[in-house]
Design a protein around this motif. Structure first.
Motif, short mmCIF file in Angstrom:
data_model
loop_
_atom_site.label_atom_id
_atom_site.label_comp_id
_atom_site.label_asym_id
_atom_site.label_seq_id
_atom_site.Cartn_x
_atom_site.Cartn_y
_atom_site.Cartn_z
N GLY A 33 -4.67 3.21 -6.56
CA GLY A 33 -4.99 4.55 -7.04
C GLY A 33 -5.42 5.50 -5.95
N ARG A 34 -5.13 5.15 -4.69
CA ARG A 34 -5.45 6.06 -3.59
C ARG A 34 -4.64 5.71 -2.35
N PRO A 35 -4.25 6.75 -1.61
CA PRO A 35 -3.49 6.52 -0.38
C PRO A 35 -4.41 6.11 0.77
N GLU A 36 -3.79 5.61 1.82
CA GLU A 36 -4.55 5.17 3.00
C GLU A 36 -5.48 6.26 3.52
N SER A 37 -5.04 7.51 3.47
CA SER A 37 -5.85 8.61 4.01
C SER A 37 -7.19 8.77 3.30
N LEU A 38 -7.32 8.23 2.09
CA LEU A 38 -8.58 8.33 1.35
C LEU A 38 -9.44 7.07 1.45
N VAL A 39 -9.00 6.10 2.23
CA VAL A 39 -9.78 4.87 2.42
C VAL A 39 -10.75 5.10 3.57
N THR A 40 -12.02 5.22 3.26
CA THR A 40 -13.03 5.55 4.27
C THR A 40 -14.01 4.41 4.51
N ASN A 41 -13.97 3.41 3.69
CA ASN A 41 -14.90 2.30 3.75
C ASN A 41 -14.23 1.11 4.47
N ASP A 42 -14.93 0.52 5.45
CA ASP A 42 -14.36 -0.60 6.21
C ASP A 42 -14.03 -1.80 5.32
N ALA A 43 -14.86 -2.08 4.34
CA ALA A 43 -14.60 -3.20 3.44
C ALA A 43 -13.35 -2.95 2.61
N ASP A 44 -13.20 -1.72 2.10
CA ASP A 44 -11.99 -1.39 1.34
C ASP A 44 -10.75 -1.52 2.22
N GLU A 45 -10.83 -1.04 3.44
CA GLU A 45 -9.68 -1.14 4.35
C GLU A 45 -9.33 -2.60 4.60
N HIS A 46 -10.33 -3.44 4.75
CA HIS A 46 -10.13 -4.87 4.96
C HIS A 46 -9.34 -5.48 3.79
N TRP A 47 -9.81 -5.24 2.55
CA TRP A 47 -9.15 -5.80 1.37
C TRP A 47 -7.75 -5.23 1.18
N LEU A 48 -7.58 -3.95 1.44
CA LEU A 48 -6.26 -3.34 1.29
C LEU A 48 -5.29 -3.83 2.36
N ARG A 49 -5.79 -4.16 3.56
CA ARG A 49 -4.94 -4.77 4.59
C ARG A 49 -4.43 -6.12 4.08
N TYR A 50 -5.33 -6.92 3.50
CA TYR A 50 -4.90 -8.19 2.90
C TYR A 50 -3.81 -7.93 1.85
N ALA A 51 -4.06 -6.96 0.98
CA ALA A 51 -3.11 -6.66 -0.09
C ALA A 51 -1.74 -6.29 0.47
N VAL A 52 -1.71 -5.45 1.49
CA VAL A 52 -0.43 -5.04 2.08
C VAL A 52 0.27 -6.24 2.71
N CYS A 53 -0.48 -7.08 3.39
CA CYS A 53 0.12 -8.28 4.00
C CYS A 53 0.71 -9.19 2.93
N TRP A 54 -0.06 -9.47 1.90
CA TRP A 54 0.41 -10.36 0.84
C TRP A 54 1.60 -9.77 0.10
N GLN A 55 1.56 -8.46 -0.16
CA GLN A 55 2.68 -7.83 -0.85
C GLN A 55 3.93 -7.84 0.02
N SER A 56 3.78 -7.61 1.31
CA SER A 56 4.93 -7.66 2.23
C SER A 56 5.58 -9.04 2.21
N ALA A 57 4.76 -10.07 2.29
CA ALA A 57 5.28 -11.44 2.27
C ALA A 57 5.91 -11.77 0.93
N TYR A 58 5.28 -11.34 -0.15
CA TYR A 58 5.78 -11.59 -1.50
C TYR A 58 7.15 -10.96 -1.69
N MET A 59 7.28 -9.72 -1.24
CA MET A 59 8.56 -9.02 -1.39
C MET A 59 9.63 -9.63 -0.50
N ASP A 60 9.23 -10.14 0.66
CA ASP A 60 10.20 -10.70 1.59
C ASP A 60 10.70 -12.07 1.14
N ASN A 61 9.88 -12.80 0.41
CA ASN A 61 10.21 -14.18 0.08
C ASN A 61 10.59 -14.42 -1.38
#
Length: 108
Positions: A33-61
């Motif tokens: 519900g928000r783009p990267e530009s609105l992520v200001t919290n380090d913890a949120d960025e950490h979890w969203l990095r995980y999400a992007v990694c997992w989604q990338s792998a999921y879509m690739d495999n």
């Protein structure tokens, strides 16, 4: 971008390219519900990095965009009943986004 190809490789042992990461991030941003530009919290960025990694792998495999939610199939007279969900989102992404932004923005 929230993640790099090196991040994806490190977390998932999958090799993806920048285009795949951009596609995965777009999906994660919609789910969060928000783009990267609105992520200001380090913890949120950490979890969203995980999400992007997992989604990338999921879509690739998997054939993510080719999957259908079939609830019922009948052989005679060929009846197929589709469910209401799509399987375009990694289940791990739902958990990561829930950890970063709360469950109110997560759609499974």
């Amino acid at each position: 971008m929230l993640a790099t190809d090196a991040d994806v490789l490190d977390m998932t042992v999958c090799t993806v390219n920048d285009q795949q990461i951009r596609e995965a991030q777009a999906i994660v941003e919609v789910i969060a519900g928000r783009p990267e530009s609105l992520v200001t919290n380090d913890a949120d960025e950490h979890w969203l990095r995980y999400a992007v990694c997992w989604q990338s792998a999921y879509m690739d495999n998997s054939d993510v965009f080719a999957q259908a939610n079939v609830e019922e199939v009948k052989q005679d007279n060929t009846t197929v009943k589709y469910g209401g969900k799509t399987y375009t989102l990694s289940p791990l992404v739902v958990l990561a986004v829930s950890s970063s932004v709360g469950t109110s923005h997560v759609r499974s």
